[in-house]
Design a protein around this motif. Structure first.
Motif, PDB file in Angstrom:
ATOM      1  N   ASP E  82      44.357  28.922  32.193  1.00  0.00           N
ATOM      2  CA  ASP E  82      44.388  27.566  32.734  1.00  0.00           C
ATOM      3  C   ASP E  82      43.006  26.935  32.762  1.00  0.00           C
ATOM      4  OD1 ASP E  82      45.875  25.429  33.730  1.00  0.00           O
ATOM      5  OD2 ASP E  82      45.021  25.780  35.699  1.00  0.00           O
ATOM      6  N   ASP E  83      42.973  25.680  32.336  1.00  0.00           N
ATOM      7  CA  ASP E  83      41.725  24.936  32.340  1.00  0.00           C
ATOM      8  C   ASP E  83      41.795  23.742  33.289  1.00  0.00           C
ATOM      9  OD1 ASP E  83      43.583  23.512  30.960  1.00  0.00           O
ATOM     10  OD2 ASP E  83      42.445  23.346  29.109  1.00  0.00           O
ATOM     11  N   ALA E  84      42.822  23.710  34.112  1.00  0.00           N
ATOM     12  CA  ALA E  84      43.022  22.529  34.969  1.00  0.00           C
ATOM     13  C   ALA E  84      42.021  22.473  36.120  1.00  0.00           C
ATOM     14  CB  ALA E  84      44.442  22.512  35.524  1.00  0.00           C
ATOM     15  N   ALA E  85      41.662  23.621  36.643  1.00  0.00           N
ATOM     16  CA  ALA E  85      40.715  23.643  37.759  1.00  0.00           C
ATOM     17  C   ALA E  85      39.403  22.991  37.323  1.00  0.00           C
ATOM     18  CB  ALA E  85      40.481  25.074  38.219  1.00  0.00           C
ATOM     19  N   ALA E  86      38.974  23.377  36.122  1.00  0.00           N
ATOM     20  CA  ALA E  86      37.735  22.809  35.586  1.00  0.00           C
ATOM     21  C   ALA E  86      37.870  21.297  35.386  1.00  0.00           C
ATOM     22  CB  ALA E  86      37.390  23.476  34.261  1.00  0.00           C
TER      23      ALA E  86
END
Lengths: 90, 90, 90, 90, 90
Positions: E82-86
């Motif tokens: 997942d890259d959503a936090a970034a």
């Protein structure tokens, strides 16, 4: 169903035949600046707080399974004291 | 139904057969930078303010219960003075 | 319909039988960081700008009234110059 | 389905006949200030955390395929410790 | 379809009969703090990244055209970084 306030009647002369001559209203959802168009089978006046139904249920609510509505007023709220403006200030 | 403004025609040569050769328009919802694609059975021109219907009603509005549309123009608004730009400034 | 850009194929080995072996793609809606999964009956490649249909129309578009999709690619846009990144900067 | 908290009963005397006399509740979605109206076939009281179903499923959940609801309570959550207020502070 | 992560099982003893005893899970959509309830016909465990289908397709995916679900898990993603936090940090 959404809680909306009626703003005014919308005139759209050029339209698909399936819309017929049902009354279309501009309504504003509570706590939002978003305006939408709702079919009005109830008989509302500007300022009324209303319950508006979407999805496929909006079609039957407008009178028939074939009617092309995705947003139809299903009732007028007897009394609504809105607290959205205050909430919107946060 | 949503209140949108027509931007331009969209060309998509590679498409599923069910879409047929119906006209597809890029429309922008009032008070939003979101752009969507709508089927146009009415005959709109860029700049028109239109009423766009979603949900399963978009299919019948485009011509048949089987048509693969989730966003179809159902009418052209006779007169629309938009106040969304001003509201968006808040 | 939404305007999305194809990112990549999504592998999901454990799935319900009704999904079959249709190709699933991760797509990103224009002007948003939201990623969704779309069924691809057209044959897209990463980077393509596509038109994606939701609601019950996504099912027929994927091949049958029974297919469990709520987001199906219905066409590839011939040319798309995106202006969302610029708008997003406001 | 959405996770909502029941606020109060909503009175709407002027309504379309298809709504019948089913109980309508104002509910607030978890982590949002958005309030909606849900049909309650379960029997909820203010403060209850409930599961609310939308789309065409809301119609069958309210009792019949013809019922004009797009938001129907389908269950009361036994225990819900909400963490949305804390998240909302970010 | 949405990309969600499974959080935990949800217990709701008081429910409409049509829900039956199918397993309900709290899921969180990628890049959002919004939590929803999904029917799980696949057999997921907390932490799994899953594909969740909405609209009328969620009903067939849960087992029948009459089932009252608007959000049903249709597959488990084999691998999801997942890259959503970034992205959310922007």
């Amino acid at each position: 169903m959404k809680i909306c306030q009626v703003e005014k009647t919308l005139v759209a002369t050029a339209r698909i035949g399936e819309l017929g001559n049902k009354r279309l209203l501009v309504v504003q959802e509570r706590g939002s600046t978003s305006k939408q168009v709702a079919v009005d089978p109830v008989g509302c006046k500007p300022g009324d707080w209303v319950i508006v139904c979407g999805s496929s249920a909006a079609r039957d609510a407008a009178g028939s399974k074939e009617y092309p509505s995705d947003f139809t007023i299903v009732g007028i709220i007897d009394y609504w004291e809105d607290d959205a403006a205050a909430e919107g200030a946060h």
